[in-house]
Design a protein around this motif. Structure first.
Motif, PDB file in Angstrom:
ATOM      1  N   ALA A 118       0.947  -1.302  -0.145  1.00 21.70           N
ATOM      2  CA  ALA A 118      -0.003   0.070  -0.032  1.00 21.70           C
ATOM      3  C   ALA A 118       0.858   1.291  -0.213  1.00 21.70           C
ATOM      4  CB  ALA A 118      -0.856  -0.135   1.238  1.00 21.70           C
ATOM      5  N   ASN A 119       1.912   1.358   0.806  1.00 16.33           N
ATOM      6  CA  ASN A 119       2.745   2.319   0.852  1.00 16.33           C
ATOM      7  C   ASN A 119       3.412   2.718  -0.583  1.00 16.33           C
ATOM      8  OD1 ASN A 119       4.947   4.276   1.447  1.00 16.33           O
ATOM      9  ND2 ASN A 119       4.040   3.902   3.412  1.00 16.33           N
ATOM     10  N   VAL A 120       3.876   1.766  -0.872  1.00 18.58           N
ATOM     11  CA  VAL A 120       4.873   1.803  -2.198  1.00 18.58           C
ATOM     12  C   VAL A 120       3.955   2.079  -3.403  1.00 18.58           C
ATOM     13  CG1 VAL A 120       6.149   0.921  -3.735  1.00 18.58           C
ATOM     14  CG2 VAL A 120       6.586   0.645  -1.456  1.00 18.58           C
ATOM     15  N   ALA A 121       2.617   1.601  -3.312  1.00 15.94           N
ATOM     16  CA  ALA A 121       1.717   1.806  -4.372  1.00 15.94           C
ATOM     17  C   ALA A 121       1.350   3.494  -4.321  1.00 15.94           C
ATOM     18  CB  ALA A 121       0.460   1.023  -4.329  1.00 15.94           C
ATOM     19  N   THR A 165       4.582   3.656   9.825  1.00 14.73           N
ATOM     20  CA  THR A 165       3.673   3.655   8.616  1.00 14.73           C
ATOM     21  C   THR A 165       4.161   3.119   7.342  1.00 14.73           C
ATOM     22  OG1 THR A 165       4.600   5.949   7.969  1.00 14.73           O
ATOM     23  CG2 THR A 165       2.939   5.992   9.723  1.00 14.73           C
ATOM     24  N   SER A 166       4.904   2.070   7.591  1.00 10.84           N
ATOM     25  CA  SER A 166       5.441   1.321   6.307  1.00 10.84           C
ATOM     26  C   SER A 166       6.511   2.365   5.512  1.00 10.84           C
ATOM     27  CB  SER A 166       4.600   0.703   5.311  1.00 10.84           C
ATOM     28  OG  SER A 166       3.543   0.140   6.270  1.00 10.84           O
ATOM     29  N   CYS A 167       6.705   3.373   6.124  1.00 12.48           N
ATOM     30  CA  CYS A 167       7.484   4.507   5.314  1.00 12.48           C
ATOM     31  C   CYS A 167       6.817   5.827   5.061  1.00 12.48           C
ATOM     32  CB  CYS A 167       8.325   4.159   4.072  1.00 12.48           C
ATOM     33  SG  CYS A 167       9.662   4.978   3.558  1.00 12.48           S
ATOM     34  N   ILE A 226      -1.383   1.872   5.384  1.00 10.58           N
ATOM     35  CA  ILE A 226      -0.044   1.549   5.650  1.00 10.58           C
ATOM     36  C   ILE A 226       0.337   1.455   7.152  1.00 10.58           C
ATOM     37  CG2 ILE A 226       0.456   2.836   3.454  1.00 10.58           C
ATOM     38  CD1 ILE A 226       1.077   5.310   5.622  1.00 10.58           C
ATOM     39  N   ILE A 227      -0.509   1.571   7.792  1.00  6.60           N
ATOM     40  CA  ILE A 227      -0.363   1.426   9.342  1.00  6.60           C
ATOM     41  C   ILE A 227      -0.001   0.077   9.963  1.00  6.60           C
ATOM     42  CG2 ILE A 227      -1.290   1.927  11.805  1.00  6.60           C
ATOM     43  CD1 ILE A 227      -0.738   4.541   9.996  1.00  6.60           C
TER      44      ILE A 227
END
Lengths: 700, 317
Positions: free
Chosen positions: A288-291, A453-455, A507-508
């Motif tokens: 999710a974060n990278v997307a 937050t995965s970044c 992302i959490i």
């Protein structure tokens, strides 16, 4: 036109030959449909975010989302929604870019340095199958934790992909971690296997008996015949990476792909006090974060990425996932940051993600090189710099002429092809950001995020030329500011609303591993993660970080400081009646404001034979300041402060901090924001003194 | 083919009208923005790929253009950034040079052109918006032509009529002058952008070419100047110099900020007949030899001077 000097006239005349040419680009005739955007309730002109009500019934419009995905938070890549896990992501890359270069290293097997040699996506894929199968061969089971305890090199990513393909949980460990921290992490995560290099192997062997969960140690870059043999009965096997590969190849297993909700990794963060915390991230979190980030910043198969930031850090990890999605070639540094510029020249990367510390070094290196390049070159640089800066500020396309004349040579220092620079982990000073944009002529974007937050939480949008903020929310999360009354930060603040930054969305993280209490402290019942950072909303829905909720801050080099602890140490000094320690993320050292004990000062001055008219004069005497700082240093050493916790300069003030002058709370705590404002002049003076006594290095 | 590496950035190159192996090159430090200049006189080694420098002259400011005298084989004239015009005699020892220096232009002198028919006078054009006429035997300029509203990048004599010349200016006009007349005789708004260069056809005294920031070269007939005879498209950036061939009626050479040198035949439909990409920086100087058919020279900000035979690769040695 009148110009200040002939050289400016000449530059302008030639520049106009190049820049005023009619453009062949027809796209300028396409305009956005203004009606469509103004008709939507979400959009405002020149806005990067949209504002939504947190709850429909209370109706307070305080939740910000990216305008790129206002109605739904991004959780998958828009073009490839079928990718739900890191394994899916890599499989997609292998199917799409099998023959493309993927992992490159210039360290040869004998340890010498040469040209980059590359492994393709296809080759990496078959290697990760062998490694995964090898781990199964040694009895590591699905769901088990596998440690990675070595610096960036191709094998790191192969092992990480193997973990994803066979549903192991990867647990990265910074290669700089000391024995106690490693021991803690290995036991806390119950690691079954750990990958290391010969150097880190020795650390592991020193406390092997205290990490009983470990069954397999794989040594990357070590030959089997040099590996130590362990006494029977330890239950631990040591193999080389090469041997594990061949063991895996001779007993290949099919993949056991994870589900999006499965744990992908546990990232241990150092924290400010106490033991490391294990941040649990799922495959879905990371995708999710990278997307979300990919909506604004895309990587392509033509890109070359230089990997040198620790892979144990979420920033580098997320970039790698993005790189795989884009089919990017990843070249590794040779392992020595001081030779990074050499690696740049050979690899010639197009994407460079780094931290302010390195950008500051580049800035210092170029500015001092310009200063020492002679009057003519310096003057040329100044003219070119200011002209290009004006063009960027006024929203014009800067002239290619300045690049040709001045900046291309600077760009060559990073290989000449960098098109994208990312900065994260701590704030980049606006000056340095402008400098990078002008000198390297590429997109320079700052982001804000954390492991939990995965970044990325927010990042600057493409084409946003304002510096000094961290951009709009990642399309994969929503952000709100929550009032912090004890620090006077509220949503009603003028001119901009302020408060603690809270984040929610796919992302959490799932929580701290085996630590529900700390998880509850940071994650509330509605799913909001409370970052502890204080932010404000700039016009256009762009976030600016202004403070920390707790009295904890980061120095420029990324070290956390708890000022109260240090103040408590220094107040033990006989001269010091009260002490205020200041530091921020733009400086790498601390400074102190000390309210002196008048009696001690008088006695000391008398004994030293120093004459003075009033206490204020004594406070300003450099001899006095030096003596006080020296005594403070002694106390700091006694209390075992770490190097960066020492105040590097001190200002003595005769008057005490009181409730009346607004520097103390009713409970006699220092009001930090007020004290910072009150002593602003003294603080900047001290930093100037520190800078003057530590000349910057002249070379990159 | 012969290549010469200059220490400074190249600005102009000219073949001697007397010796087929001799060239003069104008160069400037720091791209002509700030610093010194230097004039090189080069000799091509017969039948060999080498170029040797026979003499060079240093100047206190950039040299933007140079031209050979048509009456004395050893004399050349330089256009200097500080507004001066200097005359050199290569037959005299270096301490005697320059033999003359005129400080009249208020700004950078961008071009110099020797009268090929009367052979007693020359023209200079400057960023002070004027063109000046000079005679070799006079202590000061004979006349100043002030009509242009912006930099005059080039002024060129007509090859047949010794009193007629053309001037190309950043005010987007091309002007035709007769020195016997009080003002310009013709004003041609030849481009919508700055005009950087112009040249006369050597076979038809009514035909001119202009080059512009608009990336084109246009060919004009002064008898019917409402529309150009041809518009030559192909350069990617402003065209810095344009030059008619002394040997072929319809052949034109041009060089550009796009770093290329192009050859055009403006009479045919596919006008672009050759493109040379040998320069790695702005190509700003070009010439074609009067004495050797097809011999070309170019220079640019890459500090290189190339001499080559049309149709060959300038880089091949």
């Amino acid at each position: 036109m009148e110009f200040a000097s002939p050289e400016q006239r000449r530059l302008e005349t030639i520049r106009s030959h190049i820049d005023t040419s009619p453009t062949n680009d027809q796209s300028s005739s396409l305009f956005l449909n203004a009606t469509a955007s103004s008709a939507s309730p979400f959009f405002k002109e020149d806005s990067y975010s949209v504002v939504l009500p947190e709850k429909l019934d209370t109706g307070k419009w305080n939740v910000y989302r990216s305008k790129r995905s206002p109605t739904k938070l991004v959780s998958r890549f828009p073009d490839h929604p079928e990718i739900g896990t890191l394994h899916d992501n890599f499989v997609h890359a292998v199917e799409t870019y099998a023959e493309n270069k993927y992992l490159g290293t210039r360290v040869r097997s004998d340890g010498t340095i040469g040209e980059y040699s590359w492994m393709t996506y296809g080759e990496a894929a078959s290697e990760r199958q062998a490694i995964g199968s090898g781990l199964l061969f040694h009895g590591v089971n699905q769901g088990d934790c596998v440690g990675l305890y070595f610096i960036n090199r191709p094998e790191w990513l192969v092992v990480d992909h193997a973990c994803a393909a066979y549903s192991f949980v990867s647990v990265p460990l910074y290669d700089t971690l000391g024995p106690d921290a490693v021991k803690f992490v290995v036991n806390h995560a119950n690691l079954q296997a750990i990958f290391c290099v010969p150097q880190t192997l020795n650390i592991l062997l020193s406390f092997l008996a205290e990490i009983p969960s470990i069954r397999l140690i794989v040594v990357v870059g070590g030959a089997d015949e040099h590996l130590p043999s362990l006494p029977r009965g330890t239950g631990v096997t040591i193999v080389s990476y090469q041997k594990l590969l061949s063991q895996g190849r001779s007993s290949l297993h099919p993949f056991s792909p994870p589900k999006p909700e499965d744990i992908a990794t546990i990232c241990y963060t150092s924290g400010t006090t106490g033991t490391p915390k294990g941040v649990v991230l799922t495959h879905g979190n990371l995708i999710a974060n990278v997307a979300g980030s990919s909506v604004e910043a895309e990587f392509f198969p033509s890109d070359v990425y230089i990997s040198y930031l620790p892979l144990a850090h979420i920033y580098e990890r997320a970039n790698q996932i993005m790189g795989v999605y884009g089919g990017v070639a990843v070249g590794f540094y040779q392992g020595d940051v001081f030779k990074l510029m050499d690696d740049f020249a050979v690899l010639r990367p197009t994407i460079f993600c780094s931290v302010p510390r390195l950008y500051n070094r580049i800035y210092d290196g170029i500015t001092s090189a310009v200063k020492s390049s002679g009057v003519v070159k310096k003057r040329l640089f100044e003219i070119a710099y200011n002209s290009k800066k004006q063009a960027i500020i006024n929203g014009r396309t800067p002239s290619a002429f300045w690049d040709k004349l001045v900046f291309n040579k600077i760009k060559e220092k990073l290989g000449g092809r960098v098109r994208f620079m990312g900065s994260g982990a701590s704030p980049l000073s606006p000056d340095v950001m402008d400098f990078l944009r002008i000198c390297f002529g590429c997109s320079v974007r700052e982001g804000y995020g954390m492991t939990e937050t995965s970044c990325v939480i927010s990042a600057m949008d493409d084409g946003d030329n304002l510096s000094g903020h961290v951009g709009s929310p990642n399309p994969a999360c929503e952000v709100k500011l929550v009032d912090v009354p004890e620090m006077n930060y509220t949503s009603d603040d003028q001119p901009y609303p302020r408060g603690e930054i809270c984040v929610r969305g796919p992302i959490i993280f799932k929580g701290y591993y085996k630590d529900e209490e700390q998880t509850r402290e940071i994650l509330d019942g509605d799913g909001w993660l409370h970052t502890g950072d204080i932010g404000l909303w700039l016009p256009g829905g762009r976030l600016k970080i202004i403070d920390r909720k707790k009295n904890i801050f980061k120095l420029a080099q990324g070290e956390y400081i708890a000022p109260e602890k240090i103040e408590n140490v220094y107040t033990k000094c006989r001269f010091v009646s009260q002490c205020f320690i200041h530091g921020d993320s733009f400086n790498s050292s601390l400074v102190a404001i000390v309210s002196v004990d008048p009696e001690v000062m008088k006695d000391w001055a008398a004994s030293e034979g120093i004459k003075y008219e009033h206490l204020g004069q004594l406070c300003n005497d450099p001899r006095v300041r030096k003596t006080v700082l020296a005594e403070m240093d002694d106390l700091g050493r006694e209390a075992q402060l770490r190097g960066f916790e020492f105040a590097k300069a001190v200002t003595l003030v005769p008057e005490p901090f009181t409730l009346e002058n607004g520097l103390l709370t009713p409970t006699f705590k220092i009001k930090r924001p007020q004290a910072k404002a009150y002593f602003a002049e003294a603080i900047s003076k001290m930093y100037a003194e520190i800078a003057a006594s530590n000349p910057i290095p002249s070379k990159l | 083919m012969p290549v010469f590496k200059a220490p400074f950035n190249g600005y102009s190159v000219k073949f001697s009208p007397f010796y087929e192996s001799r060239l003069a090159v104008a160069t400037a430090q720091n791209f002509g923005i700030l610093g010194n200049g230097r004039i090189h006189v080069l000799e091509l080694a017969p039948g060999a790929p080498g170029v040797t420098e026979s003499v060079s002259y240093d100047t206190a400011d950039a040299v933007y253009d140079v031209c050979w005298s048509e009456s004395h084989d050893s004399v050349l004239i330089a256009a200097i950034g500080d507004g001066s015009v200097k005359i050199y005699d290569t037959a005299l020892p270096p301490p005697s040079n320059p033999i003359r220096s005129f400080q009249e232009h208020a700004r950078e002198v961008q071009s110099v052109d020797y009268n090929p028919t009367r052979r007693d006078s020359f023209l200079t054009s400057s960023w002070d918006d004027t063109v000046k006429l000079w005679a070799m035997d006079r202590p000061a300029s004979v006349r100043t032509f002030k009509e242009h509203a912006y930099c005059v990048y080039q002024a060129v004599w007509n090859p047949k009529h010794g009193d007629v010349f053309a001037s190309a200016s950043g005010d987007c006009t091309l002007r035709i002058w007769d020195v016997r007349e009080p003002g310009s005789t013709m004003i041609i708004p030849a481009h919508d952008f700055e005009i950087l260069s112009c040249d006369w056809n050597k076979y038809d005294d009514c035909i001119l070419a202009t080059s512009s920031v608009d990336k084109t070269v246009k060919v004009w007939d002064v008898r019917s100047y409402r529309v150009p005879l041809a518009v030559l498209n192909g350069h990617g950036y402003a065209v810095r110099k344009v030059k008619f061939s002394p040997h072929r009626r319809s052949l034109i050479a041009s060089c550009s900020y796009d770093m290329s040198v192009c050859l055009w035949d403006y009479m045919v439909e596919d006008a672009l007949v050759g493109r040379y990409d040998h320069h790695t920086e702005f190509a700003v100087g070009i010439d074609m030899s009067v004495l050797v058919e097809g011999l070309m020279a170019s220079t640019g900000w890459d500090e290189l001077v190339y001499v080559w035979q049309q149709g060959m690769d300038p880089r091949a040695s």
